[in-house]
Design an enzyme around this catalytic site. Structure first.
Site, PDB file in Angstrom:
ATOM      1  N   ARG A  88       0.850  -1.177   0.000  1.00  0.00           N
ATOM      2  CA  ARG A  88       0.000   0.000   0.000  1.00  0.00           C
ATOM      3  C   ARG A  88       0.898   1.243   0.000  1.00  0.00           C
ATOM      4  O   ARG A  88       2.098   1.145   0.243  1.00  0.00           O
ATOM      5  CB  ARG A  88      -0.899   0.009   1.224  1.00  0.00           C
ATOM      6  N   SER A  90       0.569   4.094   1.963  1.00  0.00           N
ATOM      7  CA  SER A  90       0.593   4.944   3.138  1.00  0.00           C
ATOM      8  C   SER A  90       2.012   5.049   3.694  1.00  0.00           C
ATOM      9  O   SER A  90       2.863   4.190   3.419  1.00  0.00           O
ATOM     10  CB  SER A  90      -0.331   4.373   4.217  1.00  0.00           C
ATOM     11  N   THR A 208     -11.860   6.459  16.847  1.00  0.00           N
ATOM     12  CA  THR A 208     -11.249   5.209  16.425  1.00  0.00           C
ATOM     13  C   THR A 208     -12.108   4.570  15.347  1.00  0.00           C
ATOM     14  O   THR A 208     -13.331   4.736  15.339  1.00  0.00           O
ATOM     15  CB  THR A 208     -11.075   4.219  17.589  1.00  0.00           C
ATOM     16  N   ALA A 209     -11.478   3.847  14.434  1.00  0.00           N
ATOM     17  CA  ALA A 209     -12.216   3.081  13.434  1.00  0.00           C
ATOM     18  C   ALA A 209     -12.281   1.612  13.814  1.00  0.00           C
ATOM     19  O   ALA A 209     -12.764   0.790  13.046  1.00  0.00           O
ATOM     20  CB  ALA A 209     -11.559   3.237  12.060  1.00  0.00           C
ATOM     21  N   LEU A 211     -13.530  -1.569  15.990  1.00  0.00           N
ATOM     22  CA  LEU A 211     -14.545  -2.122  16.880  1.00  0.00           C
ATOM     23  C   LEU A 211     -13.917  -2.687  18.152  1.00  0.00           C
ATOM     24  O   LEU A 211     -14.501  -2.611  19.239  1.00  0.00           O
ATOM     25  CB  LEU A 211     -15.321  -3.228  16.162  1.00  0.00           C
ATOM     26  N   ARG A 213     -11.189  -1.606  19.748  1.00  0.00           N
ATOM     27  CA  ARG A 213     -10.883  -0.512  20.670  1.00  0.00           C
ATOM     28  C   ARG A 213     -12.157   0.096  21.242  1.00  0.00           C
ATOM     29  O   ARG A 213     -12.247   0.399  22.436  1.00  0.00           O
ATOM     30  CB  ARG A 213     -10.053   0.548  19.953  1.00  0.00           C
ATOM     31  N   GLY A 232      -8.296   7.128   8.312  1.00  0.00           N
ATOM     32  CA  GLY A 232      -7.190   7.826   7.671  1.00  0.00           C
ATOM     33  C   GLY A 232      -5.873   7.354   8.232  1.00  0.00           C
ATOM     34  O   GLY A 232      -5.812   6.579   9.187  1.00  0.00           O
ATOM     35  N   GLN A 235      -1.108  10.610  10.068  1.00  0.00           N
ATOM     36  CA  GLN A 235      -1.069  12.057   9.907  1.00  0.00           C
ATOM     37  C   GLN A 235      -2.466  12.659   9.854  1.00  0.00           C
ATOM     38  O   GLN A 235      -2.744  13.709  10.450  1.00  0.00           O
ATOM     39  CB  GLN A 235      -0.281  12.418   8.633  1.00  0.00           C
ATOM     40  N   THR A 236      -3.371  11.999   9.134  1.00  0.00           N
ATOM     41  CA  THR A 236      -4.744  12.484   9.014  1.00  0.00           C
ATOM     42  C   THR A 236      -5.439  12.496  10.370  1.00  0.00           C
ATOM     43  O   THR A 236      -6.135  13.454  10.736  1.00  0.00           O
ATOM     44  CB  THR A 236      -5.536  11.602   8.040  1.00  0.00           C
ATOM     45  N   ARG A 237      -5.231  11.444  11.143  1.00  0.00           N
ATOM     46  CA  ARG A 237      -5.917  11.362  12.439  1.00  0.00           C
ATOM     47  C   ARG A 237      -5.339  12.350  13.455  1.00  0.00           C
ATOM     48  O   ARG A 237      -6.061  12.909  14.274  1.00  0.00           O
ATOM     49  CB  ARG A 237      -5.874   9.926  12.947  1.00  0.00           C
ATOM     50  N   CYS A 324     -19.015 -15.801  14.700  1.00  0.00           N
ATOM     51  CA  CYS A 324     -18.974 -14.716  15.688  1.00  0.00           C
ATOM     52  C   CYS A 324     -18.520 -13.423  15.024  1.00  0.00           C
ATOM     53  O   CYS A 324     -17.362 -13.278  14.670  1.00  0.00           O
ATOM     54  CB  CYS A 324     -18.021 -15.091  16.822  1.00  0.00           C
TER      55      CYS A 324
END
Length: 401
Positions: A88, A90, A208-209, A211, A213, A232, A235-237, A324
């Protein structure tokens, strides 16, 4: 050459520092899918950097540059790359790809020659869809599918993944025999106003994105709010945190260390406070099943203790994945006596119910796989039908960086 984005930068008033991975003077391909290749030239001020292999630097900037990554391609007319690494785009993904490149160069002299290793950047579904929570997008392999396809099609030779992004199944024609030494698995708390989750006033919002956390935060601190679509790269966050979109966020400490950005950490959560995602902090390297040459190259990079721990955790995840669809955490480690200690967790998304279990046994492949499977079966049994009825979309707790 086609410019992908502007190279201008802007600054914002903030007490958080951001750093960008800046490859330069190396062979890099940008691919949307893999079909089109574009190259971007950009310049940024030369500031204090961390040592990276010849071509990638991190710049300490106050604010967020608009061009997330600036690259320059050297055209190799006389030599074809021996290895094309798919990743990726990033900053963290690039840092991991360059860590892999550095280890390959150190292990195989022929790969240390100029142009022997090429980085191919591939945009994944998870990178393209940023406006929705991952749970709403659904599906598996959100950050790996396009890279796997490039590997199968022969557009790249090896793929470098954050292991927590990798589904429990691997696509046909691929194998993942190598894990690099694992980084710190803990989560970092970052805030401009509070020293810890416990210090946040009631009603504060944590972004947070994940689940995993979210459920663990709400279980311990039900008076807090959680903004789910806090997505993101790092840096974005941090920028959103600077802009007071939220009062705090949690990030994987492993990623911050690999990006040399630990100066932003307010505090580190213990494993008792926040059990990590399955395979958090681990890097995996995949190749085609019939490619003995690539298998030989990456075999020397494998860290067996990490590989066994990841296999144990993924066995736990695989067992839960069949039915689950809830937040899941799991961590396997070696104790001072050389035994494996495994801890696993499933929870309801709102944190009202958390189920935990643990196992201890020999630090050996089949024993550890069996431990993970047994722990998963126990939690499935304890969770009961209410968990099956949630109809949530299960997502791997991806790196999102």
């Amino acid at each position: 050459m086609e410019a992908l984005c502007s190279s201008s930068s802007s600054s914002c008033s903030s007490s958080l520092l951001t750093k960008q991975a800046l490859p330069s003077c190396s062979s890099i391909n940008f691919a949307a899918g893999v079909g089109s290749v574009s190259v971007l030239r950009s310049s940024m001020p030369s500031l204090k950097t961390r040592s990276f292999p010849n071509s990638i630097r991190k710049h300490s900037l106050i604010g967020i540059p608009r061009a997330s990554v600036a690259v320059e391609q050297q055209i190799q007319k006389s030599k074809v790359a021996l290895i094309r690494i798919g990743t990726r785009g990033s900053p963290l993904a690039l840092a991991q790809a360059y860590e892999t490149r550095e280890k390959l160069m150190a292990s195989h002299p022929e790969l240390a020659e100029e142009g022997a290793i090429q980085i191919v950047i591939i945009k994944t579904t998870g990178d393209k869809i940023l406006s929705q929570p991952l749970a709403d997008i659904g599906g598996k392999g959100l950050f790996t599918k396009e890279i796997d396809e490039a590997l199968i099609n022969g557009d790249i030779d090896i793929a470098v993944h954050s292991m927590k992004d990798v589904p429990t199944y691997l696509p046909e024609q691929t194998v993942l025999p190598c894990n690099l030494p694992r980084e710190d698995v803990r989560d970092a708390f970052i805030s401009l106003t509070s020293s810890s989750l416990a210090d946040l006033p009631a009603g504060s919002t944590v972004g947070t994105a994940s689940l995993r956390r979210k459920s663990q935060i709400l279980h311990r601190f039900p008076s807090l709010n959680v903004q789910e679509n806090f997505r993101g790269n790092v840096q974005t966050r941090l920028k959103k945190l600077n802009e007071k979109v939220v009062e705090a966020t949690l990030l994987a400490l492993a990623g911050l260390k690999r990006l040399d950005m630990t100066e932003n950490v307010t505090s580190i959560l213990s494993l008792d406070e926040m059990l990590p995602a399955v395979a958090q902090g681990a890097i995996g390297i995949a190749c085609r099943t019939n490619d003995d040459k690539m298998a030989h190259y990456i075999a020397l990079l494998n860290h067996e203790e990490t590989r066994l721990a990841v296999a144990c955790e993924r066995s736990f995840l695989l067992t839960l994945d069949g039915s689950c669809r809830t937040p899941i955490a799991g961590y396997a480690s070696k104790d001072e006596d050389g035994n494996c200690i495994f801890k696993g967790l499933v929870a309801s998304p709102d944190g009202t119910r958390v189920l935990e279990t643990s196992r201890k046994g020999p630090y050996a492949s089949q024993d550890m796989i069996n431990m993970g499977k047994d722990a998963g079966q126990e939690l499935l049994s304890r969770a009961g039908p209410v968990y099956y009825d949630l109809q949530l979309v299960f997502v791997y707790d991806g790196c999102l960086i």
